[in-house]
Scaffold this motif. Structure first.
Motif, PDB file in Angstrom:
ATOM      1  N   PRO A   8       0.826  -1.210   0.000  1.00  0.00           N
ATOM      2  CA  PRO A   8       0.000   0.000   0.000  1.00  0.00           C
ATOM      3  C   PRO A   8       0.864   1.266   0.000  1.00  0.00           C
ATOM      4  CG  PRO A   8       0.082  -0.906   2.201  1.00  0.00           C
ATOM      5  CD  PRO A   8       0.841  -1.863   1.310  1.00  0.00           C
ATOM      6  N   ARG A   9       2.179   1.111   0.178  1.00  0.00           N
ATOM      7  CA  ARG A   9       3.117   2.253   0.221  1.00  0.00           C
ATOM      8  C   ARG A   9       4.128   2.125  -0.912  1.00  0.00           C
ATOM      9  NH1 ARG A   9       3.494   1.396   6.632  1.00  0.00           N
ATOM     10  NH2 ARG A   9       3.842  -0.696   5.885  1.00  0.00           N
ATOM     11  N   PHE A  10       3.623   2.151  -2.131  1.00  0.00           N
ATOM     12  CA  PHE A  10       4.411   1.840  -3.313  1.00  0.00           C
ATOM     13  C   PHE A  10       5.650   2.729  -3.456  1.00  0.00           C
ATOM     14  CE2 PHE A  10       5.512   2.211  -7.754  1.00  0.00           C
ATOM     15  CZ  PHE A  10       5.639   0.877  -8.102  1.00  0.00           C
ATOM     16  N   ASP A  11       5.492   4.049  -3.393  1.00  0.00           N
ATOM     17  CA  ASP A  11       6.622   4.956  -3.602  1.00  0.00           C
ATOM     18  C   ASP A  11       7.717   4.737  -2.561  1.00  0.00           C
ATOM     19  OD1 ASP A  11       5.445   6.087  -5.838  1.00  0.00           O
ATOM     20  OD2 ASP A  11       4.502   7.701  -4.695  1.00  0.00           O
ATOM     21  N   ARG A  12       7.319   4.514  -1.338  1.00  0.00           N
ATOM     22  CA  ARG A  12       8.293   4.286  -0.264  1.00  0.00           C
ATOM     23  C   ARG A  12       9.059   2.981  -0.491  1.00  0.00           C
ATOM     24  NH1 ARG A  12       6.878   4.250   6.190  1.00  0.00           N
ATOM     25  NH2 ARG A  12       9.018   4.064   6.904  1.00  0.00           N
ATOM     26  N   ARG A  28       7.502  -1.035 -16.338  1.00  0.00           N
ATOM     27  CA  ARG A  28       6.491  -0.271 -15.615  1.00  0.00           C
ATOM     28  C   ARG A  28       5.174  -0.435 -16.358  1.00  0.00           C
ATOM     29  NH1 ARG A  28       5.943   4.651 -12.195  1.00  0.00           N
ATOM     30  NH2 ARG A  28       8.097   4.237 -11.635  1.00  0.00           N
ATOM     31  N   PHE A  29       4.106  -0.754 -15.603  1.00  0.00           N
ATOM     32  CA  PHE A  29       2.785  -0.884 -16.201  1.00  0.00           C
ATOM     33  C   PHE A  29       1.758  -0.149 -15.362  1.00  0.00           C
ATOM     34  CE2 PHE A  29      -1.341  -2.753 -16.823  1.00  0.00           C
ATOM     35  CZ  PHE A  29      -1.434  -2.737 -18.194  1.00  0.00           C
ATOM     36  N   PRO A  30       0.972   0.695 -15.988  1.00  0.00           N
ATOM     37  CA  PRO A  30       1.156   1.170 -17.360  1.00  0.00           C
ATOM     38  C   PRO A  30       2.363   2.091 -17.439  1.00  0.00           C
ATOM     39  CG  PRO A  30      -0.647   2.360 -16.340  1.00  0.00           C
ATOM     40  CD  PRO A  30      -0.179   1.352 -15.334  1.00  0.00           C
ATOM     41  N   GLU A  31       2.837   2.329 -18.654  1.00  0.00           N
ATOM     42  CA  GLU A  31       4.028   3.156 -18.838  1.00  0.00           C
ATOM     43  C   GLU A  31       3.806   4.599 -18.396  1.00  0.00           C
ATOM     44  OE1 GLU A  31       5.841   2.827 -22.669  1.00  0.00           O
ATOM     45  OE2 GLU A  31       5.741   0.641 -22.626  1.00  0.00           O
ATOM     46  N   ASP A  34      -1.015   6.414 -13.361  1.00  0.00           N
ATOM     47  CA  ASP A  34      -0.878   5.724 -12.074  1.00  0.00           C
ATOM     48  C   ASP A  34      -0.296   4.326 -12.281  1.00  0.00           C
ATOM     49  OD1 ASP A  34      -1.939   7.896 -10.757  1.00  0.00           O
ATOM     50  OD2 ASP A  34      -3.985   7.111 -10.771  1.00  0.00           O
ATOM     51  N   VAL A  35       0.793   4.060 -11.603  1.00  0.00           N
ATOM     52  CA  VAL A  35       1.483   2.782 -11.769  1.00  0.00           C
ATOM     53  C   VAL A  35       0.759   1.661 -11.034  1.00  0.00           C
ATOM     54  CG1 VAL A  35       3.046   3.122  -9.811  1.00  0.00           C
ATOM     55  CG2 VAL A  35       3.735   1.667 -11.704  1.00  0.00           C
ATOM     56  N   PHE A  36       0.716   0.484 -11.660  1.00  0.00           N
ATOM     57  CA  PHE A  36       0.195  -0.715 -11.027  1.00  0.00           C
ATOM     58  C   PHE A  36       1.336  -1.657 -10.660  1.00  0.00           C
ATOM     59  CE2 PHE A  36      -0.997  -5.205 -11.532  1.00  0.00           C
ATOM     60  CZ  PHE A  36      -1.833  -5.331 -10.443  1.00  0.00           C
ATOM     61  N   TYR A  37       2.319  -1.788 -11.568  1.00  0.00           N
ATOM     62  CA  TYR A  37       3.393  -2.752 -11.383  1.00  0.00           C
ATOM     63  C   TYR A  37       4.713  -2.178 -11.873  1.00  0.00           C
ATOM     64  CZ  TYR A  37       6.333  -6.846 -12.162  1.00  0.00           C
ATOM     65  OH  TYR A  37       7.366  -7.737 -12.139  1.00  0.00           O
ATOM     66  N   VAL A  50       3.905  -4.424  -6.692  1.00  0.00           N
ATOM     67  CA  VAL A  50       2.546  -4.146  -7.128  1.00  0.00           C
ATOM     68  C   VAL A  50       1.968  -3.066  -6.228  1.00  0.00           C
ATOM     69  CG1 VAL A  50       0.226  -5.086  -7.415  1.00  0.00           C
ATOM     70  CG2 VAL A  50       2.216  -6.484  -8.005  1.00  0.00           C
ATOM     71  N   ASN A  51       1.437  -2.028  -6.839  1.00  0.00           N
ATOM     72  CA  ASN A  51       0.834  -0.917  -6.114  1.00  0.00           C
ATOM     73  C   ASN A  51      -0.597  -1.296  -5.750  1.00  0.00           C
ATOM     74  OD1 ASN A  51       0.267   1.579  -5.055  1.00  0.00           O
ATOM     75  ND2 ASN A  51       0.209   2.638  -7.015  1.00  0.00           N
TER      76      ASN A  51
END
Length: 114
Positions: A8-12, A28-31, A34-37, A50-51
Motif C-alpha cells: 500500500p506504500r508503493f513509492d516508499r 512499468r505498467f502502465p508506462e 498511475d502505476v500498477f506494477y 505491485v501498487n
C-alpha cells in the motif's frame, strides 16, 4: 522464478529497494499514469512491486527475501534512512556468510548476505 511484493506504500518501497540495493527499473505498467506494477533488477535477480493502496499493512512472517550484497555493514545506514528497520547486529555464520536481518518499510523480512 520472481518474487513479487504487493504494497500500500508503493513509492516508499520503490525508493527503499532502489536506494539500498541499487534496484533498476526494468518494466512499468502502465508506462504512463498511475502505476500498477514495476519490475526491478537487483544484481542478477528480479523483484516485482505491485501498487495496492487497499492492501493490508501486515507482512507475512513466512516469507523472506535474501539478497546477496557486497558489504552487509555498509547497507545498515541506508536501510534505516529509507524506512527499513534493523532487527539486530550482523552475524558471521559458521558456513562463512555475513548476515543481517532487516525489515523493509512494509515489514517484510529481508536477509542481507555476503
Amino acid at each position: 522464478m520472481q518474487s513479487i511484493l504487493s504494497t500500500p506504500r508503493f513509492d516508499r518501497m520503490l525508493a527503499f529497494y532502489a536506494g539500498v540495493f541499487g534496484a533498476v527499473e526494468t518494466m512499468r505498467f502502465p508506462e504512463e499514469g498511475d502505476v500498477f506494477y514495476v519490475g526491478l533488477r537487483i544484481g542478477d535477480s528480479e523483484l516485482g512491486l505491485v501498487n495496492e493502496p487497499d492492501a493490508g499493512h501486515e507482512a507475512s512472517a513466512r516469507y523472506a527475501l535474501s539478497i546477496e550484497v557486497d558489504d552487509v555493514d555498509a547497507l545498515l545506514g541506508p536501510v534505516e534512512a529509507l524506512g527499513g528497520k534493523l532487527l539486530g547486529a550482523p552475524n558471521d555464520m559458521p558456513w562463512g556468510q555475513r548476515v543481517a536481518h532487516v525489515h523493509d518499510p512494509d515489514g517484510n523480512l529481508v536477509n542481507l548476505t555476503r
